[in-house]
Scaffold this active site. Structure first.
Site, PDB file in Angstrom:
ATOM      1  N   HIS A 169      14.677 -29.838 -15.253  1.00  0.00           N
ATOM      2  CA  HIS A 169      15.376 -29.761 -16.540  1.00  0.00           C
ATOM      3  C   HIS A 169      14.875 -30.894 -17.427  1.00  0.00           C
ATOM      4  O   HIS A 169      15.232 -32.050 -17.215  1.00  0.00           O
ATOM      5  CB  HIS A 169      16.878 -29.870 -16.316  1.00  0.00           C
ATOM      6  CG  HIS A 169      17.666 -29.858 -17.586  1.00  0.00           C
ATOM      7  ND1 HIS A 169      17.928 -28.698 -18.272  1.00  0.00           N
ATOM      8  CD2 HIS A 169      18.214 -30.855 -18.323  1.00  0.00           C
ATOM      9  CE1 HIS A 169      18.606 -28.981 -19.365  1.00  0.00           C
ATOM     10  NE2 HIS A 169      18.803 -30.290 -19.430  1.00  0.00           N
ATOM     11  N   ASP A 221      14.996 -32.487 -20.932  1.00  0.00           N
ATOM     12  CA  ASP A 221      15.659 -32.495 -22.239  1.00  0.00           C
ATOM     13  C   ASP A 221      14.596 -32.704 -23.313  1.00  0.00           C
ATOM     14  O   ASP A 221      13.800 -33.639 -23.232  1.00  0.00           O
ATOM     15  CB  ASP A 221      16.729 -33.588 -22.263  1.00  0.00           C
ATOM     16  CG  ASP A 221      17.902 -33.214 -21.379  1.00  0.00           C
ATOM     17  OD1 ASP A 221      18.554 -32.201 -21.674  1.00  0.00           O
ATOM     18  OD2 ASP A 221      18.149 -33.907 -20.375  1.00  0.00           O
ATOM     19  N   ASP A 254      22.590 -26.590 -19.216  1.00  0.00           N
ATOM     20  CA  ASP A 254      23.129 -27.921 -19.517  1.00  0.00           C
ATOM     21  C   ASP A 254      23.828 -28.024 -20.869  1.00  0.00           C
ATOM     22  O   ASP A 254      23.831 -29.085 -21.462  1.00  0.00           O
ATOM     23  CB  ASP A 254      21.965 -28.931 -19.449  1.00  0.00           C
ATOM     24  CG  ASP A 254      22.447 -30.368 -19.516  1.00  0.00           C
ATOM     25  OD1 ASP A 254      23.540 -30.638 -19.002  1.00  0.00           O
ATOM     26  OD2 ASP A 254      21.738 -31.209 -20.086  1.00  0.00           O
ATOM     27  N   HIS A 267      20.071 -29.116 -27.207  1.00  0.00           N
ATOM     28  CA  HIS A 267      21.449 -29.417 -26.789  1.00  0.00           C
ATOM     29  C   HIS A 267      21.805 -30.904 -26.652  1.00  0.00           C
ATOM     30  O   HIS A 267      22.894 -31.217 -26.155  1.00  0.00           O
ATOM     31  CB  HIS A 267      21.807 -28.638 -25.516  1.00  0.00           C
ATOM     32  CG  HIS A 267      21.054 -29.040 -24.284  1.00  0.00           C
ATOM     33  ND1 HIS A 267      20.075 -28.242 -23.731  1.00  0.00           N
ATOM     34  CD2 HIS A 267      21.121 -30.131 -23.498  1.00  0.00           C
ATOM     35  CE1 HIS A 267      19.589 -28.841 -22.665  1.00  0.00           C
ATOM     36  NE2 HIS A 267      20.202 -29.994 -22.490  1.00  0.00           N
TER      37      HIS A 267
HETATM   38 ZN   LIG Z   1      20.008 -31.301 -20.826  1.00  0.00          ZN
END
Ligand SMILES: [Zn+2]
Length: 1066
Positions: free
Chosen positions: A259, A261, A371, A579
């Site tokens: 994951h 970001d 997430d 996000h």
């Molecule tokens: Zn995230």
């Protein structure tokens, strides 16, 4: 002779622990043999790079000698190292690796190609110098290491989410080569897994004790000083792991994941490098482990890697083709799930899926958003229209109050669309293959008996470089071992197909939003980013409409539809909906980038609008200003007549004369603007022709009170700007409760438990302090007949104050509150509240392409966990026949308890951006009392009107007077709908077909209806398409009962349904 003794569980477990310990008995234990020989590098040289530069520039840098122990910095700087390696000849035939620990993130380059990421955290310090044992001709090597001066989570000052320490230095703690003994490595993992099974399997089962005795036997067998015992010891473990499960055992579908970001505690540019570091590790493992699969989301990250690391990208492509590197999600980025508009959601999928189609010849079949801080109730439909029927997240496991009752279920949106949804029951997308996690995954699973399969995502996120070899080795050992769920390397498609086939009819359904009971400060934090996102969404809507109109009228050969530029702007907007960006949870550096992106969108967007407008109105003889309405209904609104810049009262009058406008029909406001009422057709334009003000608006001062009145409402305000009465003529109802004031600003203490920018806690509600100190009491600034306004200012604290202009126009049914706040607070929350006289059980909130209800009471834990909720342009509290709506131009946080509706305005978190929200703010909200339902009263349209101001465009900049013989521009409407229930949200050029437009409508009231869309744009053909702009087969449009006529189409539309049409232009 062997002595059989009873195994004491604790001592045996600790014996195993110490045998592989990193910290204890490392001179004699198994782990001490992992790297039996080490040697120094021949030389290390260092180049301090001027930033994140391409490899060619880095290789041409000036390198100076460096040594282990030296520190490099500051934060965010980049350092390149050239390593000269000479492997001793007697190491040939063994596995040899580089051991590098710069306590930071780093990337190994060989032959100008990135080959593997290294990271300070999670101990990824080793880089193999050859695939398998090293050959003689591989002993001399020159490799480069690109060191980034940040850690996995950036460089948080005293803790992860604190603002980054700008002056951090990172020490090169290790740089050497070593022999890697794979036999020892395998034994370490054997001992670890056996130990963990012995420790974590339930005490009342036999299997755990079998593991305990097995690990003990292994240790007895393994003489660390005698390699000839290693094989026998390993065989003991293999024999144990081979004892399989029964047929009914649960199956974990394991897949690698990282994951990453897209921006968070580091800026966007660093994410590009994080992708290279993580994905290079993944590619390396794929070559070594032929069954290893990896899921990878976010088209934007693929595009970055394509651009910056083309060689690596080609390798990724080849693994995508083999079905092992699996693009998932279908969206441009993993966006916020609450705040983007409906159209933004569609574009996330449209541009994501188009990218995947073009690059990999396939679209994604699942939406992947593990997430994000809550999920809009409109997402199932948007997924469906973009060919996605499956959904994955895990974030609801973060809910603070209630445990979500499912891991595998049907999620149904507000229109009835369903998607098969799965929350990996390990409650994480960062599993490591440990026994404990695997057991938790099974015990935590909420849908036992309904489905025997679940997903298991393993790999470190962000800077942790994804799955590691340890994880793969662990999972390999427990593929099918009695006592643990079965583990198979799988793919999202395999998982979802299995569930669809076997369990689809046994699963439960969840209807409506997936509300995360945490992080609800993210509806408000970083107010300016949210405002800019809204402004840009609207501007791109307007630009696309105008560009389409320009394309269809006038001279098509001359107007070049700016498709590439519009796409570029959309992608920038979508990127910043990531996000952690739009929700407000990133560091200051990220917001600097985001602000520049928004500036770019606004500037270029405005210029595109102007070009389209110029083309659309070219050749018209009327030089009066033109008013443009980009909404799909006819609008009457008040506009400012454009005049000379910085007008005085005199010049304002002069310019109105110059434009030949009837002064009788104008009002000169307090800023010397000429105000006029105009009537503009839907999706169209007209010359600025002032309309007669049939019902003038009035303001009267009576003692300390101010009475405002127009045809739609009467209001009484006090000298502090409070609304005491708000009535709709013809009823005796006052919408404002007699016990409290309306338009009351309130401050709350806002100190969360940890996640500063993210969280507002329930206890903030107990700290309510009304803002009462008046700096300047109300004065009347405009007197009508078109507009009346009052102005006042309040002191919020010693550091913060606000000024508000409350105005009422002759033709609008709401009080408009234009607010300026100077804000210098620390962990405070500013809201404005409206205590009503309304008796209701729920309030309604605007969301993407529709609205939802949420309770206004705290009956159950599910109700009170929603003490702060997300809504878009409006919220409404109504009882039968009467209600009050609050509209806004840039806010997303609301709360409603009993009869009090509150709009959240500003927060003051200090981490991870220490300067978040400090300074000047400007926003507008409006207070609209109404009779009937909010749908019938036009709340939805009025909220659009507030957000989409009319454009008043001066066509003639020469300053000459209007020619005597000129005629007014005919009022022109390009699209009309015959019902307010249906809104034309989007007019855009078709991505897949030149000479075609896409029109997107939705049903806004929540009830089925039949609607007719008429167009004055000449077209040959009109037909349904999906969100990806592919035609929908006629058989699938039966329920819409399409009826195509001359320049029109009539259709049936279900509650909150989104319908897209393609029109082929003539
Ligand atoms: Zn995230």
């Amino acid at each position: 002779m062997e002595h059989v003794v009873i195994k004491h569980k604790r001592t045996t477990l600790e014996r195993a622990e110490k045998f592989i310990s990193v910290h204890h008995f490392t001179d004699v234990n198994l782990r001490s043999r992992l790297y039996p020989k080490k040697a120094s590098l021949t030389s290390i040289s260092h180049f301090e790079a001027p930033g994140r530069i391409p490899v060619e520039e880095a290789l041409a840098g000036t390198y100076k000698e460096a040594k282990v122990g030296q520190s490099f910095g500051p934060t965010w700087s980049t350092h390149w190292f050239c390593l000269d390696i000479a492997v001793p000849e007697d190491w040939v035939g063994q596995e040899v690796c580089l051991l590098w620990n710069s306590n930071s993130e780093a990337l190994v380059w060989r032959d100008s190609t990135p080959v593997q990421g290294l990271s300070g955290e999670h101990q990824r310090h080793s880089f193999p110098l050859a695939n398998g044992p090293i050959w003689k001709n591989q002993c001399r090597q020159k490799i480069y290491v690109e060191m980034a001066c940040n850690g996995l989570f950036g460089a948080g000052d005293n803790g992860m989410i604190e603002r980054p320490d700008p002056d951090r230095y990172f020490t090169l703690a290790q740089a050497e080569i070593a022999i890697f003994d794979r036999r020892i490595y395998n034994l370490i993992l054997d001992v670890e897994m056996l130990h963990d099974m012995a420790k974590h399997l339930p005490d009342n089962t036999e299997r755990g004790y079998q593991a305990l005795y097995t690990v003990n036997k292994l240790i007895n067998t393994c003489n660390v000083e005698d390699p000839s015992t290693y094989h026998k010891a390993h065989a003991i473990a293999e024999e144990f792991f081979k004892q399989g499960n029964g047929a009914s055992q649960h199956t974990l579908h394991a897949m690698g994941h990282a994951h990453i970001d897209t921006a968070w505690l580091w800026p966007y540019d660093e994410t590009i490098r994080k992708c290279a570091r993580s994905w290079s590790c993944t590619l390396q493992l794929m070559e070594q482990y032929p069954d290893f699969t990896f899921t990878c989301s976010q088209a934007q990250q693929f595009e970055w890697v394509k651009q910056h690391y083309p060689v690596m990208y080609d390798k990724i492509k080849s693994f995508v083709q083999r079905g092992r590197f699996i693009p998932v999600g279908g969206t441009w980025v993993e966006m916020d799930g609450n705040l983007p508009s409906g159209e933004s959601f569609v574009r996330q999928f449209l541009y994501g899926q188009l990218f995947f189609q073009k690059e990999f010849d396939k679209t994604c079949s699942e939406f992947w958003l593990p997430d994000t801080f809550g999920y809009s109730a409109q997402l199932p439909q948007i997924m469906n229209i973009c060919n996605i029927k499956r959904f994955l997240t895990q974030k609801l496991s973060w809910s603070l109050v209630n445990k979500f009752p499912h891991h595998t279920f049907w999620w149904q949106g507000i229109d009835g669309s369903k998607v098969l949804s799965h929350f990996p029951p390990g409650d994480s997308y960062e599993m490591k293959g440990n026994v404990k996690e695997v057991l938790f995954t099974l015990s935590n699973y909420q849908d036992k008996g309904r489905s025997g399969h679940s997903m298991y995502l393993f790999g470190y996120g962000d800077g942790g470089n994804g799955p590691s070899e340890d994880m793969l080795q662990r999972l390999r050992r427990i593929e099918d071992t009695d006592g643990l769920p079965r583990v198979k390397m799988s793919t999202p498609d395999e998982y979802f197909s299995t569930v669809e086939k076997n369990d689809g009819d046994k699963l439960c359904k969840w209807k409506g939003e997936l509300y995360l009971e945490l992080h609800n400060g993210t509806y408000t934090s970083q107010a300016k980013i949210k405002e800019l996102n809204r402004r840009c969404e609207i501007l791109l809507h307007d630009v696309e409409l105008m560009s389409c109109l320009a394309l269809t009228t006038g001279l098509p050969s001359v107007y070049d539809y700016p498709a590439d530029e519009i796409l570029r702007l959309w992608k920038l907007l979508l990127l910043n909906q990531f996000h952690d960006v739009l929700p407000g949870s990133s560091i200051e550096l990220v917001y600097k980038d985001a602000n520049n992106h928004y500036k770019d969108i606004l500037k270029s967007g405005k210029s595109l609008w102007n070009n389209a407008f110029g083309h659309l109105t070219a050749g018209q003889s009327d030089s009066r200003p033109v008013v443009v309405n980009t909404l799909s209904w006819e609008r009457s609104d008040v506009v400012i007549v454009p005049g000379e810049e910085k007008e005085s009262k005199e010049t304002a009058e002069r310019s109105s004369k110059k434009l030949k406008l009837d002064n009788e029909l104008l009002q000169l406001d307090v800023y010397s603007n000429n105000l006029a009422i105009v009537l503009v057709p839907s999706c169209g334009y007209t010359s600025l022709v002032p309309q007669e003000c049939q019902f003038p608006v009035r303001v009267v001062k009576k003692g300390d009170l101010y009475e405002l009145e127009n045809q739609y409402l009467t209001a009484v305000l006090n000298s502090s700007g409070h609304v005491l009465e708000l009535c709709v003529p013809g009823t005796s109802r006052n919408a404002i409760s007699a016990s409290h004031h309306g338009n009351q600003f309130v401050m709350y203490d806002d100190v969360p438990l940890y996640w500063d920018a993210w969280d507002v806690m329930d206890y903030h509600l107990e700290t309510r302090k009304p803002v009462t100190e008046v700096i300047e009491s109300v004065k009347i600034t405009d007197q009508g007949p078109i507009r009346v306004s009052l102005e006042f200012s309040l002191k919020i604290s010693d550091k913060s104050y606000l000024k508000q202009i409350i105005s009422l126009d002759a033709i609008t049914p709401y009080l408009k509150c234009e607010t300026q706040v100077t804000w210098h607070e620390n962990r405070k929350f500013l809201k404005v509240e409206f205590p009503t006289t309304i008796n209701a059980n729920a309030a309604s909130y605007d969301i993407q392409f529709g609205h939802i209800q949420r309770s206004n009471h705290f009956n159950t834990s599910w109700n009170w966990a929603q003490f702060e909720v997300c809504g878009h342009k409006w919220a409404d509290l109504s009882e039968y026949g009467f209600g009050l709506a609050i509209l806004n131009d840039s806010k997303y946080g609301y709360s409603c308890l009993d009869n009090v509706l509150r709009l959240s305005l500003l927060r003051a978190p200090k981490a991870p951006d220490a300067k978040a929200d400090m300074g000047a703010h400007k926003f507008t909200y409006a207070i609209m009392p109404h009779t009937g339902t909010f749908q019938e009263a036009g709340v939805i349209q009025q909220a659009y009107n507030l957000n989409y101001p009319l454009y008043v465009q001066q066509r003639d900049d020469t300053g000459e007077t209007t020619p005597v013989n000129s005629t007014a521009l005919e009022p022109t409407s390009f699209f009309q709908l015959d019902t307010p229930q249906v809104i034309l949200e989007t007019v855009k050029k078709c991505e897949k077909k030149n000479g075609s437009l896409v029109l997107r409508v939705y049903e806004a009231f929540g009830g089925e209806t039949r609607a007719c869309l008429t167009s004055s744009v000449p077209f040959n053909n009109i037909y349904r398409c999906n969100g990806l702009e592919d035609p929908v087969p006629a058989a699938e449009t039966v329920t819409e009962e399409l009826d195509v006529g001359e320049n029109e189409i009539t259709f049936t539309i279900r509650p909150f349904q989104v319908l897209s049409f393609i029109i082929d232009l003539q």
